[in-house]
Design an enzyme around this catalytic site. Structure first.
Site, PDB file in Angstrom:
ATOM      1  N   VAL A  70       0.930  -1.091   0.135  1.00 40.63           N
ATOM      2  CA  VAL A  70       0.063   0.043   0.007  1.00 40.63           C
ATOM      3  C   VAL A  70       1.042   1.139  -0.008  1.00 40.63           C
ATOM      4  CG1 VAL A  70      -1.744   1.483   1.314  1.00 40.63           C
ATOM      5  CG2 VAL A  70      -1.795  -1.250   1.107  1.00 40.63           C
ATOM      6  N   GLU A 102       5.289 -15.102   3.363  1.00 38.99           N
ATOM      7  CA  GLU A 102       6.702 -14.874   4.177  1.00 38.99           C
ATOM      8  C   GLU A 102       6.556 -13.383   4.449  1.00 38.99           C
ATOM      9  OE1 GLU A 102       8.954 -16.374   0.749  1.00 38.99           O
ATOM     10  OE2 GLU A 102       8.638 -18.491   1.594  1.00 38.99           O
ATOM     11  N   TYR A 114      -1.387  -9.522   9.360  1.00 37.36           N
ATOM     12  CA  TYR A 114      -1.566 -10.991   9.165  1.00 37.36           C
ATOM     13  C   TYR A 114      -2.059 -11.551  10.453  1.00 37.36           C
ATOM     14  CZ  TYR A 114       1.307 -10.133   5.211  1.00 37.36           C
ATOM     15  OH  TYR A 114       1.840  -9.312   3.982  1.00 37.36           O
TER      16      TYR A 114
HETATM   17  C1  LIG Z   1       1.817  -3.723   5.587  1.00 35.84           C
HETATM   18  C2  LIG Z   1       0.731  -2.770   4.667  1.00 35.84           C
HETATM   19  C3  LIG Z   1       0.542  -3.601   3.425  1.00 35.84           C
HETATM   20  C4  LIG Z   1      -0.115  -2.569   5.563  1.00 35.84           C
HETATM   21  O1  LIG Z   1      -1.208  -1.613   4.662  1.00 35.84           O
HETATM   22  P1  LIG Z   1      -2.327  -0.683   5.427  1.00 35.84           P
HETATM   23  O2  LIG Z   1      -3.471  -0.451   4.242  1.00 35.84           O
HETATM   24  O3  LIG Z   1      -1.666   0.482   6.064  1.00 35.84           O
HETATM   25  O4  LIG Z   1      -3.000  -1.762   6.295  1.00 35.84           O
HETATM   26  P2  LIG Z   1      -4.552  -1.439   7.001  1.00 35.84           P
HETATM   27  O5  LIG Z   1      -4.854   0.025   7.060  1.00 35.84           O
HETATM   28  O6  LIG Z   1      -5.413  -2.159   6.130  1.00 35.84           O
HETATM   29  O7  LIG Z   1      -4.303  -2.013   8.464  1.00 35.84           O
HETATM   30  C5  LIG Z   1      -4.780  -3.427   8.757  1.00 35.84           C
HETATM   31  C6  LIG Z   1      -4.349  -3.916   9.797  1.00 35.84           C
HETATM   32  O8  LIG Z   1      -2.852  -4.032  10.013  1.00 35.84           O
HETATM   33  C7  LIG Z   1      -2.185  -3.751  11.124  1.00 35.84           C
HETATM   34  N1  LIG Z   1      -1.205  -2.675  10.645  1.00 35.84           N
HETATM   35  C8  LIG Z   1      -1.097  -2.041   9.665  1.00 35.84           C
HETATM   36  N2  LIG Z   1      -0.240  -1.178   9.764  1.00 35.84           N
HETATM   37  C9  LIG Z   1       0.392  -1.097  10.870  1.00 35.84           C
HETATM   38  C10 LIG Z   1       1.503  -0.567  11.668  1.00 35.84           C
HETATM   39  N3  LIG Z   1       2.205   0.492  11.195  1.00 35.84           N
HETATM   40  N4  LIG Z   1       1.733  -0.954  12.822  1.00 35.84           N
HETATM   41  C11 LIG Z   1       1.348  -1.944  13.486  1.00 35.84           C
HETATM   42  N5  LIG Z   1       0.234  -2.719  12.779  1.00 35.84           N
HETATM   43  C12 LIG Z   1      -0.231  -2.267  11.647  1.00 35.84           C
HETATM   44  C13 LIG Z   1      -3.194  -3.227  11.919  1.00 35.84           C
HETATM   45  O9  LIG Z   1      -3.793  -4.541  12.563  1.00 35.84           O
HETATM   46  C14 LIG Z   1      -4.283  -2.705  11.194  1.00 35.84           C
HETATM   47  O10 LIG Z   1      -5.530  -2.874  11.591  1.00 35.84           O
HETATM   48  P3  LIG Z   1      -6.048  -1.486  12.656  1.00 35.84           P
HETATM   49  O11 LIG Z   1      -5.888  -0.232  11.615  1.00 35.84           O
HETATM   50  O12 LIG Z   1      -7.357  -1.838  12.837  1.00 35.84           O
HETATM   51  O13 LIG Z   1      -5.283  -1.509  13.641  1.00 35.84           O
HETATM   52  C15 LIG Z   1       1.724  -1.587   4.151  1.00 35.84           C
HETATM   53  O14 LIG Z   1       2.184  -0.950   5.666  1.00 35.84           O
HETATM   54  C16 LIG Z   1       2.806  -1.562   3.189  1.00 35.84           C
HETATM   55  O15 LIG Z   1       2.524  -1.571   2.231  1.00 35.84           O
HETATM   56  N6  LIG Z   1       4.115  -1.833   3.651  1.00 35.84           N
HETATM   57  C17 LIG Z   1       5.228  -1.974   3.071  1.00 35.84           C
HETATM   58  C18 LIG Z   1       5.124  -3.336   1.983  1.00 35.84           C
HETATM   59  C19 LIG Z   1       5.160  -4.572   3.204  1.00 35.84           C
HETATM   60  O16 LIG Z   1       5.705  -4.503   3.979  1.00 35.84           O
HETATM   61  N7  LIG Z   1       4.294  -5.628   2.312  1.00 35.84           N
HETATM   62  C20 LIG Z   1       4.082  -6.828   3.251  1.00 35.84           C
HETATM   63  C21 LIG Z   1       5.219  -7.583   2.824  1.00 35.84           C
HETATM   64  S1  LIG Z   1       5.056  -9.233   3.553  1.00 35.84           S
END
Ligand SMILES: CC(C)(COP(=O)(O)OP(=O)(O)OC[C@H]1O[C@@H](n2cnc3c(N)ncnc32)[C@H](O)[C@@H]1OP(=O)(O)O)[C@@H](O)C(=O)NCCC(=O)NCCS
Length: 151
Positions: A70, A102, A114
């Site tokens: 994202v 992973e 996750y």
């Molecule tokens: C991981 C990632 C995909 C999350 O995307 P996002 O759209 O911000 O996530 P969401 O808003 O849908 O969050 C869903 C849940 O994930 C968890 N979460 C998301 N960001 C978080 C953070 N910075 N710290 C802790 N928990 C987090 C929480 O449980 C959250 O639920 P909540 O908002 O009700 O607390 C995003 O941070 C990203 O793209 N990171 C870089 C790429 C990456 O690491 N991809 C995964 C590789 S395995």
């Protein structure tokens, strides 16, 4: 925010979002190539800018999340949760009953996502990721057991 099936015509949009999330991100050609495989599918979140994507593969009774990303400006708004919900719904339509992925053991955001979806830690791959000057990082292997969707 629109969620669309990941198709080759959205490869550039996916590459734009991926580049904001990863070093060594997949480029347009990489998305086109992976999506050409019949067992690969995914979803793209589109707003004014490409917000995110998830790409999965399902073969027989196993599925795998190949990548999810994202863009920073769209984070913590439920985009990844919506992408994963769409992906898991799609996976439930296949024969797959287990979903694997992973993740870097230090990736708090992704592991939080996750965990909240019910994935369990089932293994560690020591030094799996090469972080260049930062050295090597461990990968967690996570699995979600799926119940078939009631019709
Ligand atoms: C991981 C990632 C995909 C999350 O995307 P996002 O759209 O911000 O996530 P969401 O808003 O849908 O969050 C869903 C849940 O994930 C968890 N979460 C998301 N960001 C978080 C953070 N910075 N710290 C802790 N928990 C987090 C929480 O449980 C959250 O639920 P909540 O908002 O009700 O607390 C995003 O941070 C990203 O793209 N990171 C870089 C790429 C990456 O690491 N991809 C995964 C590789 S395995």
């Amino acid at each position: 925010m629109n969620l669309l099936p990941a198709t080759a015509d959205l490869a550039e949009a996916m590459a734009v979002a991926h580049a904001q999330a990863f070093e060594g991100a997949w480029d347009r050609a990489a998305f086109e190539e992976v999506l050409a495989a019949p067992e690969v599918f995914g979803f793209v979140a589109l707003g004014q800018d490409p917000a995110g994507l998830v790409i999965c593969r399902a073969v027989a009774d196993e599925a795998e999340v190949l990548t999810i990303a994202v863009a920073p400006a769209s984070r913590r708004r439920g985009v990844a949760r919506a992408l994963m919900a769409a992906a898991l719904d799609r996976i439930r339509l296949c024969a797959a009953r287990e979903v694997f992925l992973e993740v870097d053991a230090a990736n708090v955001a992704a592991i939080g996502l996750y965990d909240s979806l019910g994935f369990k830690r089932v293994g560690v791959r020591k030094g799996y990721y090469d972080r260049g000057a930062a050295g090597r990082a461990d990968a967690l292997l996570m699995r979600l057991d799926l119940e078939p969707k009631a019709l």
